[in-house]
Design a protein around this motif. Structure first.
Motif, PDB file in Angstrom:
ATOM      1  N   ARG A  79     -17.109 -59.459   9.613  1.00 53.62           N
ATOM      2  CA  ARG A  79     -16.395 -58.179   9.679  1.00 53.62           C
ATOM      3  C   ARG A  79     -15.946 -57.966  11.122  1.00 53.62           C
ATOM      4  O   ARG A  79     -16.758 -57.952  12.045  1.00 53.62           O
ATOM      5  N   SER A 115      -7.545 -61.374   7.540  1.00 57.99           N
ATOM      6  CA  SER A 115      -8.728 -61.483   6.675  1.00 57.99           C
ATOM      7  C   SER A 115      -8.708 -62.805   5.910  1.00 57.99           C
ATOM      8  O   SER A 115      -7.662 -63.421   5.730  1.00 57.99           O
ATOM      9  N   VAL A 144      -8.114 -52.582   7.110  1.00 57.03           N
ATOM     10  CA  VAL A 144      -8.274 -54.013   6.842  1.00 57.03           C
ATOM     11  C   VAL A 144      -6.967 -54.556   6.259  1.00 57.03           C
ATOM     12  O   VAL A 144      -6.429 -54.006   5.302  1.00 57.03           O
ATOM     13  N   GLY A 164     -10.676 -56.414   9.593  1.00 56.69           N
ATOM     14  CA  GLY A 164     -10.496 -57.725   8.977  1.00 56.69           C
ATOM     15  C   GLY A 164     -11.827 -58.401   8.742  1.00 56.69           C
ATOM     16  O   GLY A 164     -12.896 -57.827   8.957  1.00 56.69           O
TER      17      GLY A 164
END
Length: 259
Positions: free
Chosen positions: A118, A19, A14, A236
């Motif tokens: 997600r 994000s 991630v 992300g």
């Protein structure tokens, strides 16, 4: 409750650049062309005010005649996605699980909900080399019918002998677990090949819940360490607050907040 999405056990891929963000926009349409042009109109109308940070294009093939508790789609691992979702037509269930209530948040937020996103990449080449019996044991369901292992119908209540499968960890059906249920609405994505000539495919997981802590966060913590993590890599996403809908008169979206 709004917060930045925390790091979970399998989140080493991630990245900040794919994000979070100030505003989440989901553009949906019956065709890909319509969705693409709709998004371009948003960019045109907000030029100089909004700058896109990241985006993903997803799709679904919706099953016809889906009943309560049945999944409307399949994910790219071949399994039904969305089984046991709360019934959107059940107003009492939606108020209990999805819509923020007067005692939860300030008045302007009542009737809204929390969105969790997600972006989950699937190691599909690795998955496709795994035996069907092992795939079904990992999920805890039949790939063909969606029924829990040992059951016949998708809507059968699962009986767990252990809590190793994905569905047992996500919802172990123990007393009090009802407060952790979430409304899921995922999209598949397929973005060609990555830099290592591996298929870049996966799931745009989207859920809505009255409480992030009781909903997505609690469920995800139960999933930490599950066997399915060998085949998936979150890359992300983020948490957002969905404003209450527009009023019945001329009140625009967000009128309660701006007031």
């Amino acid at each position: 409750e709004l917060q930045r999405m925390p790091k979970f056990g399998n989140d080493f891929l991630v990245r900040e650049e794919r994000s979070h963000g100030d505003l989440s926009i989901t553009v949906a349409a019956d065709t890909q062309d319509a969705a693409v042009h709709g998004f371009r109109q948003v960019l045109r109308a907000t030029r100089g005010q909004l700058v896109p940070k990241w985006m993903r294009q997803g799709y679904n093939d919706i099953f016809p005649d889906v009943g309560p508790g049945e999944a409307p789609v399949r994910n790219l691992m071949g399994f039904k996605d969305g089984t046991s979702n709360p019934d959107g037509a059940d107003a009492e269930a939606m108020e209990e699980l999805v819509w923020v209530q007067p005692d939860d948040e300030p008045d302007w937020a009542v009737g809204g909900t929390y969105q969790a996103i997600r972006v989950i990449r699937m190691q599909v080449e690795f998955w496709d080399r795994t035996r069907l019996s092992e795939q079904e044991a990992i999920f805890g369901r039949s790939r063909a019918t969606g029924a829990p292992l040992g059951g016949e119908l998708e809507t059968d209540e699962p009986v767990f002998t252990d809590l190793d499968s994905h569905i047992a960890r996500a919802n172990p059906r123990t007393p009090g677990i009802e407060r952790n249920l979430i409304l899921r609405r995922g999209f598949n994505y397929s973005d060609g090949l990555d830099g290592n000539d591996q298929l870049d495919q996966g799931l745009l997981f989207v859920s809505y819940q009255r409480s992030l802590e009781d909903g997505f966060i609690t469920v995800q913590r139960r999933l930490d360490g599950e066997v399915l993590e060998e085949y998936i890599r979150p890359v992300g996403g983020g948490f957002f607050y969905v404003l209450p809908g527009p009023g019945e008169g001329t009140d625009p979206l967000g009128a309660t907040l701006l007031a």
